[in-house]
Write an enzyme that holds these catalytic residues in place. Sequence first.
Site, mmCIF file in Angstrom:
data_model
loop_
_atom_site.group_PDB
_atom_site.id
_atom_site.type_symbol
_atom_site.label_atom_id
_atom_site.label_comp_id
_atom_site.label_asym_id
_atom_site.label_seq_id
_atom_site.Cartn_x
_atom_site.Cartn_y
_atom_site.Cartn_z
ATOM 1 N N TRP A 1 0.902 5.828 -1.483
ATOM 2 C CA TRP A 1 0.608 6.939 -2.571
ATOM 3 C C TRP A 1 1.728 6.898 -3.681
ATOM 4 O O TRP A 1 1.280 7.477 -4.749
ATOM 5 C CB TRP A 1 0.324 8.162 -1.932
ATOM 6 C CG TRP A 1 -1.042 8.516 -1.328
ATOM 7 C CD1 TRP A 1 -1.925 7.660 -0.783
ATOM 8 C CD2 TRP A 1 -1.818 9.469 -1.704
ATOM 9 N NE1 TRP A 1 -3.176 8.070 -0.484
ATOM 10 C CE2 TRP A 1 -3.306 9.301 -0.998
ATOM 11 C CE3 TRP A 1 -1.704 10.743 -2.349
ATOM 12 C CZ2 TRP A 1 -4.165 10.255 -1.132
ATOM 13 C CZ3 TRP A 1 -2.664 11.663 -2.499
ATOM 14 C CH2 TRP A 1 -3.906 11.451 -1.665
ATOM 15 N N TYR B 1 0.717 -1.143 -0.292
ATOM 16 C CA TYR B 1 0.082 -0.037 0.036
ATOM 17 C C TYR B 1 1.051 1.374 0.114
ATOM 18 O O TYR B 1 1.915 1.134 0.750
ATOM 19 C CB TYR B 1 -0.969 -0.171 1.134
ATOM 20 C CG TYR B 1 -1.854 1.021 1.463
ATOM 21 C CD1 TYR B 1 -2.925 1.467 0.724
ATOM 22 C CD2 TYR B 1 -1.362 2.151 2.098
ATOM 23 C CE1 TYR B 1 -3.748 2.423 0.820
ATOM 24 C CE2 TYR B 1 -1.954 3.512 2.155
ATOM 25 C CZ TYR B 1 -3.271 3.487 1.578
ATOM 26 O OH TYR B 1 -3.830 4.640 1.545
HETATM 27 P P1 PGD Z 1 3.694 8.033 1.908
HETATM 28 O O1 PGD Z 1 4.438 8.928 2.729
HETATM 29 O O2 PGD Z 1 2.799 8.701 0.904
HETATM 30 O O3 PGD Z 1 2.531 7.286 2.825
HETATM 31 O O4 PGD Z 1 0.672 6.213 3.708
HETATM 32 P P2 PGD Z 1 1.531 6.132 2.561
HETATM 33 O O5 PGD Z 1 2.497 4.723 2.573
HETATM 34 O O6 PGD Z 1 0.873 6.149 1.103
HETATM 35 O O7 PGD Z 1 4.411 6.826 1.292
HETATM 36 C C1 PGD Z 1 4.763 6.898 -0.002
HETATM 37 C C2 PGD Z 1 6.231 6.047 -0.299
HETATM 38 O O8 PGD Z 1 6.388 6.006 -1.551
HETATM 39 C C3 PGD Z 1 7.435 7.124 0.194
HETATM 40 O O9 PGD Z 1 8.406 6.666 1.056
HETATM 41 C C4 PGD Z 1 7.932 7.533 -1.045
HETATM 42 O O10 PGD Z 1 9.278 8.035 -0.943
HETATM 43 C C5 PGD Z 1 7.630 6.384 -1.972
HETATM 44 N N1 PGD Z 1 7.738 6.812 -3.295
HETATM 45 C C6 PGD Z 1 7.308 7.734 -4.156
HETATM 46 N N2 PGD Z 1 7.435 7.593 -5.428
HETATM 47 C C7 PGD Z 1 8.016 6.495 -5.558
HETATM 48 C C8 PGD Z 1 8.337 5.595 -6.634
HETATM 49 O O11 PGD Z 1 8.175 6.161 -7.798
HETATM 50 N N3 PGD Z 1 8.606 4.405 -6.717
HETATM 51 C C9 PGD Z 1 8.787 3.748 -5.442
HETATM 52 N N4 PGD Z 1 9.190 2.624 -5.249
HETATM 53 N N5 PGD Z 1 8.779 4.556 -4.170
HETATM 54 C C10 PGD Z 1 8.091 5.719 -4.501
HETATM 55 C C11 PGD Z 1 -0.286 7.094 3.915
HETATM 56 C C12 PGD Z 1 -1.306 6.782 4.679
HETATM 57 O O12 PGD Z 1 -1.128 7.136 6.110
HETATM 58 C C13 PGD Z 1 -2.890 7.174 4.479
HETATM 59 S S1 PGD Z 1 -3.243 7.561 2.906
HETATM 60 C C14 PGD Z 1 -3.754 7.755 5.367
HETATM 61 S S2 PGD Z 1 -5.041 8.462 4.904
HETATM 62 C C15 PGD Z 1 -3.469 7.395 6.705
HETATM 63 N N6 PGD Z 1 -3.564 8.520 7.448
HETATM 64 C C16 PGD Z 1 -3.163 8.601 8.994
HETATM 65 C C17 PGD Z 1 -3.837 9.230 9.884
HETATM 66 O O13 PGD Z 1 -4.702 9.986 9.657
HETATM 67 N N7 PGD Z 1 -3.306 9.038 11.171
HETATM 68 C C18 PGD Z 1 -2.484 8.191 11.593
HETATM 69 N N8 PGD Z 1 -2.219 7.953 12.817
HETATM 70 N N9 PGD Z 1 -2.146 7.497 10.379
HETATM 71 C C19 PGD Z 1 -2.328 7.354 9.081
HETATM 72 N N10 PGD Z 1 -1.634 6.771 8.109
HETATM 73 C C20 PGD Z 1 -2.048 6.669 6.966
#
Ligand code: PGD
Length: 763
Positions: A108, A106
Site C-alpha cells: 500500500w 506489492y
Molecule cells: P503495509 O504495512 O501497508 O502492508 O500488505 P502491505 O505490504 O501493503 O506495507 C507498506 C510498506 O510500505 C510499509 O513498510 C511502509 O513503511 C512502506 N512505505 C510507506 N510509504 C512508502 C514510500 O513512500 N516509499 C517506500 N519505499 N516505502 C513506503 C497489506 C496486505 O496484507 C493487505 S492489503 C491485506 S488486505 C492482507 N490482509 C491480511 C489478512 O487479512 N490476514 C492476514 N493473515 N494477512 C494479511 N495480509 C495482507
Amino acid sequence: MAVHLTHWGTFEAASDGERLTEVRPWRHDPEPMPLIGNVASAQHHPARIDRPHVRKGWLEHGPGAPGRGDEPFVPVSWDTALDLLSGELRRVYRDHGAEAVYGGSYGWASAGRFHHAQSQVHRFLNCLGGYVRHVNSYSLGVSDMFLSYVIDHLWRLLTYATSKSVIAEHSDLVVAFGGLSPKNAAVSVGGVSKHHVRGWIADARERGCRFVSVTPLRDDTPAEAEAEWIAPRPGTDAALMLALAQVLDADGLADTAFLDRYTVGYERFARYLRGQAADQTVKDPAWAEAISGIPAKRIRDLAREMAGARTMVTVSWSLQRARHGEQPLWLGVVLAAMLGQIGLPGGGFGHGYGSTAAVGEPALRAGLPRLAQGRNGVSAFIPVARIADMLLNPGAEFDYDGQRLTYPRIRLVYWCGGNPFHHHQDLARLREAFTRPETVVVHDPFWTATARHADIVLPATMTIERDDFGSGQNDRMFFPMPALTRPHGEARDDYAIFSALAERLGVGKDFTEGRTAMEWLRHLYGEWQDTIAALGREPVPDFGDFWSGDGIELPLASGDPQVAFADFRRDPDKHPLVTPTGKIEIFSGTIDGYGYADVPGHPVWLEPEEWLGSPAADRFPLQLVANQPRTRLHSQLDIGDHSQSAKVAGREPARMHPGDAAARGLRDGDLVRIFNGRGSCLAGLSVDDAVRPGVVQLSTGAWYDPDPADPGFCRHGNPNVLTADRPSSSLSQGCTGQLALVEIEPYRGTPPELSVSRPPETA
Ligand code: PGD
C-alpha cells in the site's frame, strides 16, 4: 497549519522544519481517526532507516552470499549504494534478462499520487526492459478476477456500489456477511477526507432499518447499527447462505421473474439445493446448523424476513480472503438475485461496505493525475500471493484463471512500498523463499522485517517529508501535500533514488523526462486540467492556486442517487453485464469448463482444511481470525504511539472469549503463546465476550520479530507465522490469511526482548 493526507485520514499540522509540533484532525472530518497519532511519533523513531545499508555478507562476497536475514548491515554512502546497486542491476539484466527480476513489489505504500512507490518502481524497471509483475491484491485476490465471471468487474462494482445514503434512505434490512467493520471502513487507498463510518448507519437505524451482522466478532459492526449478531463457525458462511437460498427456493419466495430475465443457471443450482445433485443432500437449515452452529429456526426466519423486506446483502472482503473464497461471494450475489432486488434502491448486492471507506461513496466524474509507468517487456506474472511458491519452485507449473502458467526463475527481487514479511502467510516458509534470489533490494522509511531480509536497503522519505498531491478512491477532496519537514537523516524520495540509478544506467532521460519532482507535479496537474477541459467539465484552478490552497472539491459523476445495476435492471439488453452471457451467472459454463475441483460451475459448500469441524481441530481447537488491525493500517507505523498504546504485556493483543480463557486457566493481560503445526507467536491476552467461543482474534501487522534460532516463532505477535500459504483456489490463487486453526497456552518463560523497535546490528 497545513493539510496533509494519509490512507486513514486527513490532518492539519504545524512543524518546526524538523518534526511535527502539532497534529490535529482536518476540521471538516466528522469522524476523525485516532490513527493519525502514529505519524509524528514514528518520524524520528530509532526504527527509522537513516542512511543506505548493505548486508555484510553481500558486500564482502557479492550476490548470492548466504546469511540474508541473519547478518549485520554495513552503513554506506549514497554514492556507494547507488554504484553497487546499478552494477548489480546491469549484471542481472545483461546476464539473465528482465524475466529474472521480480518487481511485483506489492504494498500500500503511502498516500500521494506522484510518489506512489509502486508506480515509481514499475516505471523505473520498465525503463530497464521490464520485470515479472504480480496481478490482483492481497485484499481482493478472489474478487479481482472472479466477479467478472459472475456479475461485474470488481472496480465497477466498488466504484458504482449503491450509495450509503441510498441504503440509509431505502433499505429495511441489511444482512452483512462479515459485518460492517468500523476500523476498515475508515481507510481507503490514497486517503479519506470526511469519514462516514457511523453516520449513515445511524441514519438508517433511525429510519427503522434493521442490521444483521454475520461474523465471529460482535464489534465487526458499529454499535450504532444495534445489529443482531449471528456468529457462525468461521469459514462456514457459504453453508449458512446455501440454507437461506434453500428456504427461499422451497418456500416459493425466490423471485422467478427476476431469475428468468436477469440470470442464467438457476435451475442447475436449485437441483443442488434440493438434494437432486450427485451428493443427494438437501441444503436445508438443519444441514447448515450442523456445519455453522446457527440454529435452523434462526436461518429459516431470516430467509423469510429477507424475502419480505427491501434487503441489501453485503459480503465483506475478508470472507474471500480464505480457502474457497469464491463461494460466499458468489452466494451473496445469488441470494440477492433470488430476492429480485438487484438494481432497486436499497436492495441487491454489495461488496465491502465495511471493508473500505470508498465503497458506497458516489463515483467521481473524472480520474485524477497519474504517473505513466511505461511498457513492461516481460509477459510473465504471478497472482500476488504466490510469491513464496515462485521463489521456491522456479520452472514449476501452476493453475490460474483457466490457464496453466510457469514460475520464472528470479535472481533479483526489488521491493518498494510494501512489506511481504507482514502481508504474506507462513512467514517461516517466506523466509526460506527469500534465501533463493541472489539479491534483494528494499526501499522503506523503516527497518521493517522485509528491510531486515534484504541485501541493499535504501531509506525512503515519509509523505510529510516530500511534496505531493493526493486523493482517495471516490473521495470528493483532492489535496496538495507540500512537505512539512526535512527528510529524516539521509532519507531520499523514491523518485530521487530511481532518478540517480536511471542516470547511472543510461536511462535517466527515459525515467525523468528531464523533470524534477516539483516539475512533475505541475506537469501531471496540467495534463489533468487539460483532460477536464476536453471533457467539457467546469474548469479546475491553476496549479499555483491549487498548491497554495487547502484542497479542491471534485465533481460527482451524477447528481442522481447512485444505485448499482439500475441500468441493467431497466434494460438488460441495452446494458448487459460483462459476464459471458451478459447476465448474472448462477451457473458459469466457463468456470465449469475449467474443470477445477475446488471451484465447480455453481456455488457450493466446500470444506476448508482448517475449520472448527475439520480433523485438524482435534489438535488445534481454536479458530484464529487474523483480521485488519484497529490501531494502525496493516504494519504501517506499528512503532507509533497509537499502535503502541494498544499492546498488552508489550505484545500484540489477542482476544478470546471468557469461557475459552477460563478453560485454559488464562486471564486478561496474560502473556500467551499461540501455536499450530506451522509456527508460534507470543501475544498479550485480552478476554472479551465480543469474540465468539472457539475463536481467537489476533490482527495482522505487529512487526515480525523472529527468534534467531526459530523463524517460525515470532516474539511480537505477527499472526502470519500461523497462517497457511495455501491458495484460495486453482482459479484465483488468492491469499487465505484470514483463518487458521491454533491452540493457546500461557507463556511461562522469561519474556524474550523484542528487537524490532531498534535498528538491526551494524558492522
Ligand atoms: P503495509 O504495512 O501497508 O502492508 O500488505 P502491505 O505490504 O501493503 O506495507 C507498506 C510498506 O510500505 C510499509 O513498510 C511502509 O513503511 C512502506 N512505505 C510507506 N510509504 C512508502 C514510500 O513512500 N516509499 C517506500 N519505499 N516505502 C513506503 C497489506 C496486505 O496484507 C493487505 S492489503 C491485506 S488486505 C492482507 N490482509 C491480511 C489478512 O487479512 N490476514 C492476514 N493473515 N494477512 C494479511 N495480509 C495482507
